[in-house]
Design an enzyme around this catalytic site. Structure first.
Site, PDB file in Angstrom:
ATOM      1  N   ARG A   1      -1.484 -14.366   3.448  1.00 44.51           N
ATOM      2  CA  ARG A   1      -2.231 -13.746   4.548  1.00 44.51           C
ATOM      3  C   ARG A   1      -1.490 -13.981   5.870  1.00 44.51           C
ATOM      4  O   ARG A   1      -1.427 -13.099   6.728  1.00 44.51           O
ATOM      5  CB  ARG A   1      -3.643 -14.346   4.656  1.00 44.51           C
ATOM      6  CG  ARG A   1      -4.570 -14.038   3.503  1.00 44.51           C
ATOM      7  CD  ARG A   1      -5.176 -12.669   3.541  1.00 44.51           C
ATOM      8  NE  ARG A   1      -5.969 -12.404   4.709  1.00 44.51           N
ATOM      9  CZ  ARG A   1      -6.725 -11.296   4.835  1.00 44.51           C
ATOM     10  NH1 ARG A   1      -6.790 -10.396   3.847  1.00 44.51           N
ATOM     11  NH2 ARG A   1      -7.397 -11.069   5.930  1.00 44.51           N
TER      12      ARG A   1
ATOM     13  N   ASN B   1      -1.634  -0.267   7.076  1.00 40.62           N
ATOM     14  CA  ASN B   1      -1.089  -1.555   7.521  1.00 40.62           C
ATOM     15  C   ASN B   1      -0.255  -2.255   6.438  1.00 40.62           C
ATOM     16  O   ASN B   1      -0.138  -3.475   6.411  1.00 40.62           O
ATOM     17  CB  ASN B   1      -2.203  -2.448   8.082  1.00 40.62           C
ATOM     18  CG  ASN B   1      -3.316  -2.697   7.081  1.00 40.62           C
ATOM     19  OD1 ASN B   1      -3.232  -2.242   5.939  1.00 40.62           O
ATOM     20  ND2 ASN B   1      -4.341  -3.416   7.487  1.00 40.62           N
TER      21      ASN B   1
ATOM     22  N   HIS C   1      -1.693  -5.730   1.394  1.00 37.67           N
ATOM     23  CA  HIS C   1      -2.990  -6.355   1.136  1.00 37.67           C
ATOM     24  C   HIS C   1      -2.751  -7.752   0.592  1.00 37.67           C
ATOM     25  O   HIS C   1      -1.795  -7.977  -0.158  1.00 37.67           O
ATOM     26  CB  HIS C   1      -3.785  -5.558   0.092  1.00 37.67           C
ATOM     27  CG  HIS C   1      -4.986  -6.303  -0.439  1.00 37.67           C
ATOM     28  ND1 HIS C   1      -6.202  -6.312   0.216  1.00 37.67           N
ATOM     29  CD2 HIS C   1      -5.144  -7.102  -1.532  1.00 37.67           C
ATOM     30  CE1 HIS C   1      -7.055  -7.079  -0.467  1.00 37.67           C
ATOM     31  NE2 HIS C   1      -6.449  -7.568  -1.535  1.00 37.67           N
TER      32      HIS C   1
ATOM     33  N   TYR D   1     -12.197  -2.686  -3.423  1.00 36.95           N
ATOM     34  CA  TYR D   1     -12.701  -2.738  -2.053  1.00 36.95           C
ATOM     35  C   TYR D   1     -14.233  -2.742  -2.007  1.00 36.95           C
ATOM     36  O   TYR D   1     -14.822  -2.363  -0.990  1.00 36.95           O
ATOM     37  CB  TYR D   1     -12.141  -1.562  -1.251  1.00 36.95           C
ATOM     38  CG  TYR D   1     -10.733  -1.789  -0.735  1.00 36.95           C
ATOM     39  CD1 TYR D   1     -10.402  -2.918   0.020  1.00 36.95           C
ATOM     40  CD2 TYR D   1      -9.723  -0.850  -0.980  1.00 36.95           C
ATOM     41  CE1 TYR D   1      -9.117  -3.112   0.498  1.00 36.95           C
ATOM     42  CE2 TYR D   1      -8.431  -1.042  -0.503  1.00 36.95           C
ATOM     43  CZ  TYR D   1      -8.141  -2.173   0.247  1.00 36.95           C
ATOM     44  OH  TYR D   1      -6.870  -2.362   0.743  1.00 36.95           O
TER      45      TYR D   1
ATOM     46  N   GLU E   1      -9.776 -10.153  -7.842  1.00 40.14           N
ATOM     47  CA  GLU E   1      -8.868  -9.016  -7.682  1.00 40.14           C
ATOM     48  C   GLU E   1      -7.764  -9.024  -8.748  1.00 40.14           C
ATOM     49  O   GLU E   1      -7.373  -7.962  -9.249  1.00 40.14           O
ATOM     50  CB  GLU E   1      -8.270  -9.042  -6.267  1.00 40.14           C
ATOM     51  CG  GLU E   1      -9.323  -8.798  -5.196  1.00 40.14           C
ATOM     52  CD  GLU E   1      -8.806  -8.976  -3.765  1.00 40.14           C
ATOM     53  OE1 GLU E   1      -7.608  -9.305  -3.581  1.00 40.14           O
ATOM     54  OE2 GLU E   1      -9.610  -8.784  -2.834  1.00 40.14           O
TER      55      GLU E   1
ATOM     56  N   LYS F   1       0.836  -1.202   0.000  1.00 41.22           N
ATOM     57  CA  LYS F   1       0.000   0.000   0.000  1.00 41.22           C
ATOM     58  C   LYS F   1       0.875   1.258   0.000  1.00 41.22           C
ATOM     59  O   LYS F   1       2.092   1.190   0.247  1.00 41.22           O
ATOM     60  CB  LYS F   1      -0.927  -0.037   1.214  1.00 41.22           C
ATOM     61  CG  LYS F   1      -1.904  -1.226   1.226  1.00 41.22           C
ATOM     62  CD  LYS F   1      -2.845  -1.132   2.421  1.00 41.22           C
ATOM     63  CE  LYS F   1      -3.729  -2.358   2.547  1.00 41.22           C
ATOM     64  NZ  LYS F   1      -4.693  -2.217   3.686  1.00 41.22           N
TER      65      LYS F   1
ATOM     66  N   PHE G   1     -15.674   3.254   7.126  1.00 42.16           N
ATOM     67  CA  PHE G   1     -14.306   3.642   6.759  1.00 42.16           C
ATOM     68  C   PHE G   1     -14.049   3.579   5.254  1.00 42.16           C
ATOM     69  O   PHE G   1     -12.921   3.794   4.813  1.00 42.16           O
ATOM     70  CB  PHE G   1     -13.287   2.782   7.520  1.00 42.16           C
ATOM     71  CG  PHE G   1     -13.405   1.294   7.268  1.00 42.16           C
ATOM     72  CD1 PHE G   1     -12.775   0.691   6.178  1.00 42.16           C
ATOM     73  CD2 PHE G   1     -14.139   0.488   8.138  1.00 42.16           C
ATOM     74  CE1 PHE G   1     -12.873  -0.673   5.954  1.00 42.16           C
ATOM     75  CE2 PHE G   1     -14.250  -0.887   7.920  1.00 42.16           C
ATOM     76  CZ  PHE G   1     -13.613  -1.464   6.819  1.00 42.16           C
TER      77      PHE G   1
ATOM     78  N   THR H   1      -5.185  -8.088  10.474  1.00 44.79           N
ATOM     79  CA  THR H   1      -5.536  -6.812   9.847  1.00 44.79           C
ATOM     80  C   THR H   1      -5.132  -5.621  10.709  1.00 44.79           C
ATOM     81  O   THR H   1      -4.575  -4.644  10.198  1.00 44.79           O
ATOM     82  CB  THR H   1      -7.065  -6.771   9.588  1.00 44.79           C
ATOM     83  OG1 THR H   1      -7.408  -7.871   8.754  1.00 44.79           O
ATOM     84  CG2 THR H   1      -7.469  -5.474   8.930  1.00 44.79           C
TER      85      THR H   1
ATOM     86  N   ARG I   1       2.822  -6.916   9.070  1.00 46.41           N
ATOM     87  CA  ARG I   1       2.100  -5.885   9.837  1.00 46.41           C
ATOM     88  C   ARG I   1       2.590  -5.830  11.282  1.00 46.41           C
ATOM     89  O   ARG I   1       2.664  -4.758  11.890  1.00 46.41           O
ATOM     90  CB  ARG I   1       0.600  -6.164   9.768  1.00 46.41           C
ATOM     91  CG  ARG I   1       0.002  -5.847   8.391  1.00 46.41           C
ATOM     92  CD  ARG I   1      -1.352  -6.497   8.202  1.00 46.41           C
ATOM     93  NE  ARG I   1      -2.076  -6.002   7.044  1.00 46.41           N
ATOM     94  CZ  ARG I   1      -3.230  -6.527   6.609  1.00 46.41           C
ATOM     95  NH1 ARG I   1      -3.754  -7.566   7.235  1.00 46.41           N
ATOM     96  NH2 ARG I   1      -3.837  -6.022   5.554  1.00 46.41           N
TER      97      ARG I   1
HETATM   98  P1  IDP Z   1      -7.608  -7.137   5.273  1.00 45.92           P
HETATM   99  O1  IDP Z   1      -6.811  -6.057   4.567  1.00 45.92           O
HETATM  100  O2  IDP Z   1      -6.812  -7.783   6.368  1.00 45.92           O
HETATM  101  O3  IDP Z   1      -8.219  -8.130   4.323  1.00 45.92           O
HETATM  102  P2  IDP Z   1     -10.265  -5.976   5.531  1.00 45.92           P
HETATM  103  O4  IDP Z   1     -11.225  -6.247   6.627  1.00 45.92           O
HETATM  104  O5  IDP Z   1     -10.565  -6.545   4.187  1.00 45.92           O
HETATM  105  O6  IDP Z   1      -8.813  -6.395   6.023  1.00 45.92           O
HETATM  106  O7  IDP Z   1     -10.169  -4.376   5.407  1.00 45.92           O
HETATM  107  C1  IDP Z   1      -9.484  -3.785   4.329  1.00 45.92           C
HETATM  108  C2  IDP Z   1      -8.593  -2.695   4.873  1.00 45.92           C
HETATM  109  O8  IDP Z   1      -9.409  -1.648   5.387  1.00 45.92           O
HETATM  110  C3  IDP Z   1      -7.695  -3.110   6.031  1.00 45.92           C
HETATM  111  O9  IDP Z   1      -6.472  -3.666   5.583  1.00 45.92           O
HETATM  112  C4  IDP Z   1      -7.498  -1.817   6.777  1.00 45.92           C
HETATM  113  O10 IDP Z   1      -6.388  -1.070   6.255  1.00 45.92           O
HETATM  114  C5  IDP Z   1      -8.771  -1.053   6.504  1.00 45.92           C
HETATM  115  N1  IDP Z   1      -9.699  -1.127   7.631  1.00 45.92           N
HETATM  116  C6  IDP Z   1     -10.331  -2.231   8.073  1.00 45.92           C
HETATM  117  N2  IDP Z   1     -11.118  -1.940   9.115  1.00 45.92           N
HETATM  118  C7  IDP Z   1     -10.980  -0.608   9.336  1.00 45.92           C
HETATM  119  C8  IDP Z   1     -11.554   0.308  10.288  1.00 45.92           C
HETATM  120  O11 IDP Z   1     -12.362  -0.056  11.150  1.00 45.92           O
HETATM  121  N3  IDP Z   1     -11.133   1.617  10.177  1.00 45.92           N
HETATM  122  C9  IDP Z   1     -10.252   2.046   9.229  1.00 45.92           C
HETATM  123  N4  IDP Z   1      -9.713   1.212   8.318  1.00 45.92           N
HETATM  124  C10 IDP Z   1     -10.055  -0.096   8.363  1.00 45.92           C
HETATM  125 MG    MG Z   2      -9.711  -7.917   2.939  1.00 44.77          MG
END
Ligand code: IDP
Ligand code: MG
Length: 137
Positions: free
Chosen positions: A86, A113, A116, A50, A127, A10, A58, A92, A103
């Site tokens: 993963r 973080n 992805h 996304y 994707e 990212k 968010f 996450t 991470r």
């Molecule tokens: P992942 O990246 O581990 O698959 P996802 O739940 O798919 O996690 O969420 C996508 C991205 O959105 C996360 O990597 C994180 O950067 C961001 N994100 C997830 N939850 C939140 C939140 O509650 N607030 C702000 N950003 C979030």
């Molecule tokens: Mg995800």
């Protein structure tokens, strides 16, 4: 037996100079790089990628961040690549990511973080089709 997944470094990871570190981990793990590219995402591409989060509070912040600067997109392959990548990424929320994961080692913020990875083989194919149409199956 071999599986593929989408990997993103990212904009925070690129800006912080973590590209070599992340790619190095993928290579030393033994996964194969099938595609690798630095690019700035169009808003429409980010919203498609996304799409599962469109109704989350968010979502706006997420799309703004992922389009805020250059990122590195890649396709990696190997046995168990989806779950394996993963697992290398870590949880996450970096507050919960184990040391030794990307991470866990390099992030503190949920919104920044570093990486992805697709969450299932089906997500991976969806994707990969968005980022690398030439590789779509
Ligand atoms: P992942 O990246 O581990 O698959 P996802 O739940 O798919 O996690 O969420 C996508 C991205 O959105 C996360 O990597 C994180 O950067 C961001 N994100 C997830 N939850 C939140 C939140 O509650 N607030 C702000 N950003 C979030
Ligand atoms: Mg995800």
């Amino acid at each position: 037996m071999s599986e593929r997944t989408l990997m993103l470094i990212k904009p925070d990871g690129v800006a912080r100079g973590l590209v070599g570190e992340v790619i190095g981990r993928i290579e030393t793990k033994g996964f194969v790089l099938e595609a690798l590219e630095l690019r700035i995402l169009e808003r429409e591409v980010a919203e498609r990628h996304y799409g599962e989060h469109v109704d989350k509070p968010f979502f706006g912040e997420l799309v703004a961040f992922i389009t805020s600067g250059p990122l590195v997109a890649g396709v990696i392959s190997g046995r168990g690549a989806v779950a394996g990548w993963r697992s290398m990424m870590g949880a996450t929320d970096p507050a919960n990511s184990a040391p030794g994961t990307i991470r866990g080692d390099f992030a503190t913020l949920l919104s920044e973080n570093v990486v992805h990875g697709s969450d299932s083989p089906e997500s991976a194919e969806r994707e990969i089709g968005i980022f690398f149409p030439d590789l779509a199956r």
